[in-house]
Motif scaffolding. Structure first.
Motif, PDB file in Angstrom:
ATOM      1  N   ILE A 182      23.265  11.891   7.477  1.00 10.43           N
ATOM      2  CA  ILE A 182      23.996  12.861   8.293  1.00 10.43           C
ATOM      3  C   ILE A 182      23.202  14.150   8.446  1.00 10.43           C
ATOM      4  CG2 ILE A 182      26.096  14.271   8.376  1.00 10.43           C
ATOM      5  CD1 ILE A 182      27.594  11.995   7.074  1.00 10.43           C
ATOM      6  N   ARG A 183      22.477  14.511   7.402  1.00 10.59           N
ATOM      7  CA  ARG A 183      21.706  15.749   7.464  1.00 10.59           C
ATOM      8  C   ARG A 183      20.614  15.686   8.529  1.00 10.59           C
ATOM      9  NH1 ARG A 183      22.718  20.701   7.368  1.00 10.59           N
ATOM     10  NH2 ARG A 183      20.996  22.034   6.771  1.00 10.59           N
ATOM     11  N   ARG A 184      20.044  14.498   8.768  1.00  9.52           N
ATOM     12  CA  ARG A 184      18.978  14.399   9.769  1.00  9.52           C
ATOM     13  C   ARG A 184      19.491  14.675  11.170  1.00  9.52           C
ATOM     14  NH1 ARG A 184      18.664   8.523  11.525  1.00  9.52           N
ATOM     15  NH2 ARG A 184      20.772   7.771  11.066  1.00  9.52           N
ATOM     16  N   LEU A 185      20.757  14.335  11.458  1.00 11.02           N
ATOM     17  CA  LEU A 185      21.295  14.652  12.778  1.00 11.02           C
ATOM     18  C   LEU A 185      21.766  16.102  12.855  1.00 11.02           C
ATOM     19  CD1 LEU A 185      24.752  14.602  12.864  1.00 11.02           C
ATOM     20  CD2 LEU A 185      24.274  12.242  12.264  1.00 11.02           C
ATOM     21  N   GLU A 186      22.140  16.675  11.712  1.00 10.98           N
ATOM     22  CA  GLU A 186      22.553  18.080  11.702  1.00 10.98           C
ATOM     23  C   GLU A 186      21.371  19.013  11.906  1.00 10.98           C
ATOM     24  OE1 GLU A 186      26.446  17.818   8.703  1.00 10.98           O
ATOM     25  OE2 GLU A 186      24.482  18.411   7.931  1.00 10.98           O
ATOM     26  N   GLU A 187      20.183  18.625  11.444  1.00  8.04           N
ATOM     27  CA  GLU A 187      19.037  19.513  11.538  1.00  8.04           C
ATOM     28  C   GLU A 187      18.142  19.205  12.732  1.00  8.04           C
ATOM     29  OE1 GLU A 187      15.468  18.926   9.711  1.00  8.04           O
ATOM     30  OE2 GLU A 187      15.679  16.932  10.560  1.00  8.04           O
ATOM     31  N   TYR A 188      18.522  18.226  13.560  1.00  9.50           N
ATOM     32  CA  TYR A 188      17.671  17.859  14.685  1.00  9.50           C
ATOM     33  C   TYR A 188      17.446  19.039  15.633  1.00  9.50           C
ATOM     34  CZ  TYR A 188      16.078  15.780  19.041  1.00  9.50           C
ATOM     35  OH  TYR A 188      15.363  15.510  20.177  1.00  9.50           O
ATOM     36  N   GLY A 189      18.527  19.674  16.092  1.00 15.12           N
ATOM     37  CA  GLY A 189      18.387  20.768  17.037  1.00 15.12           C
ATOM     38  C   GLY A 189      17.600  21.935  16.477  1.00 15.12           C
ATOM     39  N   TYR A 190      17.798  22.245  15.195  1.00 16.65           N
ATOM     40  CA  TYR A 190      17.085  23.374  14.605  1.00 16.65           C
ATOM     41  C   TYR A 190      15.620  23.049  14.384  1.00 16.65           C
ATOM     42  CZ  TYR A 190      15.876  27.163  11.450  1.00 16.65           C
ATOM     43  OH  TYR A 190      15.270  28.248  10.871  1.00 16.65           O
ATOM     44  N   GLU A 191      15.319  21.842  13.909  1.00 14.69           N
ATOM     45  CA  GLU A 191      13.933  21.493  13.611  1.00 14.69           C
ATOM     46  C   GLU A 191      13.087  21.429  14.869  1.00 14.69           C
ATOM     47  OE1 GLU A 191      10.350  19.552  12.725  1.00 14.69           O
ATOM     48  OE2 GLU A 191      11.858  18.647  14.024  1.00 14.69           O
ATOM     49  N   ARG A 192      13.656  20.951  15.984  1.00 11.57           N
ATOM     50  CA  ARG A 192      12.884  20.829  17.220  1.00 11.57           C
ATOM     51  C   ARG A 192      12.884  22.112  18.025  1.00 11.57           C
ATOM     52  NH1 ARG A 192      13.832  16.117  14.341  1.00 11.57           N
ATOM     53  NH2 ARG A 192      12.703  14.362  15.289  1.00 11.57           N
ATOM     54  N   PHE A 193      14.041  22.735  18.178  1.00 16.57           N
ATOM     55  CA  PHE A 193      14.159  23.856  19.118  1.00 16.57           C
ATOM     56  C   PHE A 193      14.673  25.143  18.485  1.00 16.57           C
ATOM     57  CE2 PHE A 193      15.140  19.836  21.328  1.00 16.57           C
ATOM     58  CZ  PHE A 193      14.054  19.784  22.183  1.00 16.57           C
ATOM     59  N   ARG A 194      14.957  25.110  17.172  1.00 14.30           N
ATOM     60  CA  ARG A 194      15.561  26.249  16.477  1.00 14.30           C
ATOM     61  C   ARG A 194      16.967  26.542  16.989  1.00 14.30           C
ATOM     62  NH1 ARG A 194      12.475  25.048  13.247  1.00 14.30           N
ATOM     63  NH2 ARG A 194      10.967  26.331  12.128  1.00 14.30           N
ATOM     64  N   LEU A 195      17.616  25.509  17.551  1.00 13.54           N
ATOM     65  CA  LEU A 195      19.011  25.613  17.971  1.00 13.54           C
ATOM     66  C   LEU A 195      19.872  25.119  16.820  1.00 13.54           C
ATOM     67  CD1 LEU A 195      21.371  25.957  19.928  1.00 13.54           C
ATOM     68  CD2 LEU A 195      20.805  23.714  20.895  1.00 13.54           C
ATOM     69  N   ASP A 196      20.599  26.031  16.197  1.00 14.20           N
ATOM     70  CA  ASP A 196      21.444  25.683  15.051  1.00 14.20           C
ATOM     71  C   ASP A 196      22.728  25.041  15.575  1.00 14.20           C
ATOM     72  OD1 ASP A 196      22.876  25.493  12.714  1.00 14.20           O
ATOM     73  OD2 ASP A 196      22.245  27.445  11.947  1.00 14.20           O
ATOM     74  N   THR A 197      22.750  23.719  15.613  1.00 15.50           N
ATOM     75  CA  THR A 197      23.919  23.021  16.157  1.00 15.50           C
ATOM     76  C   THR A 197      25.141  23.161  15.263  1.00 15.50           C
ATOM     77  OG1 THR A 197      23.117  20.971  15.113  1.00 15.50           O
ATOM     78  CG2 THR A 197      22.517  21.360  17.414  1.00 15.50           C
TER      79      THR A 197
END
Length: 343
Positions: A182-197
């Motif tokens: 679950i953590r990998r989908l939570e950090e996807y936006g932040y890791e790629r674009f710095r968008l904290d989903t």
């Protein structure tokens, strides 16, 4: 009116399939396997309905009520299995170290297979021999090296699939498999674009199309289903074991029921971990397709440069998460109609 009906149906479907149906299955097992073994004392005889119609109605009402309670408690139920709640510090740290070793082991096994293939094809660099020796000296790799070499292309892809269920950053690793998946989908936006989903979730889901939003909801429903089954099996198995303390229990039935449910719990846990793959894909689609509409809805223009976009989302997420600071005034350069930010 049609849009309202679609929204209600989507939410009801997620509630029904994700929580009420598993509750009905677990209650049915409890009524069929555990209740008949209980000694019918005066209290049980007075509370338990006699006619079959009343029992069916009780199952229906109980399933809805239990499903609603589980749905209301879903965040806490998830956090326990993810390793964030009710975990002692020592167990949490041990779980993180163990999951980190598993992640690194998968990464090194995949790296070894790729390096061996490049060497066979003559595409390896000058330091290939050093890298090969280092990888082969790793205990987590040597245990599986011979078996990995016999894997087919499809079987080797499963190793990459397992690695993809971990967050990119080692600092984000959780103490359980489900927590990492679950953590990998939570950090996807932040890791790629710095968008904290996690902070901008409601704004993001409010800007995408209904189809994209429903994909995320339906994908999570699959995980909810297995989580609800797992918890329900644990409760019913505990009731079956507790019923053994009654004066005249049907020991064989209770032991068989508890054993079967306990053996199924790891199956549902692993199924929940596997089901997060579709959830992660839907969240990836949500982030990729929703960034531009979200920026426009907030009054900003998406910069053409990726690094500038990462800076913009960092400032927007910080503005949403923290009190205002003068540094966030630099967001003015990204506002619609303002001068484009420098390259």
């Amino acid at each position: 009116m049609g849009d309202i009906a679609k929204g209600v149906f989507s939410g009801a479907w997620a509630l029904l399939v994700g929580w009420i149906v598993p509750a009905a299955l677990n209650l049915s097992v409890f009524v069929l396997a555990v209740v008949p073994t209980l000694q019918r004392d005066a209290l049980v005889a007075r509370l338990w309905p006699g006619p079959q119609l009343k029992v069916s109605l009780l199952l229906l009402v109980g399933s809805v009520l239990v499903g609603l309670v589980l749905h209301a408690l879903q965040n806490s139920l998830y956090r326990i299995l993810e390793g964030y709640v009710l975990w002692p510090n020592a167990a949490y740290r041990y779980g993180c170290r163990r999951q980190l070793r598993v992640k690194h082991g998968l990464r090194d096994r995949i790296a070894l297979l790729r390096l061996e293939r490049r060497i066979q094809e003559g595409r390896a660099g000058a330091d290939a021999a050093v890298q090969l020796a280092r990888l082969r000296s790793t205990p987590a790799v040597t245990r599986h090296a011979r078996r990995d070499q016999r894997r087919s292309v499809a079987q080797r892809a499963l190793l990459q699939e397992g690695l993809s269920r971990y967050p990119v950053s080692d600092e984000q690793v959780a103490p359980t498999r489900l927590g990492n998946a679950i953590r990998r989908l939570e950090e996807y936006g932040y890791e790629r674009f710095r968008l904290d989903t996690q902070v901008m979730w409601h704004e993001l889901t409010g800007c995408v199309s209904d189809q994209t939003r429903r994909q995320v909801e339906f994908a999570r429903t699959r995980v909810d289903f297995f989580i609800a089954l797992l918890y329900g099996h644990g409760v019913v198995a505990s009731c079956a074991l507790a019923a053994l303390l009654s004066s005249r229990p049907q020991t064989d039935v209770l032991i068989a029921t508890a054993s079967a449910l306990i053996m199924l719990m790891p199956v549902w846990y692993w199924s929940a971990v596997k089901a997060t793959d579709e959830w992660a894909a839907s969240v990836r689609s949500l982030v990729n397709l929703g960034r531009k509409p979200l920026a426009e809805a907030l009054g900003y223009s998406l910069p053409p440069e990726l690094q500038a976009e990462r800076t913009m989302w960092t400032l927007i997420s910080r503005l949403s998460r923290l009190p205002y600071h003068e540094r966030t005034a630099s967001l003015d350069q990204y506002r619609t109609g303002s001068t484009p930010p420098p390259a």
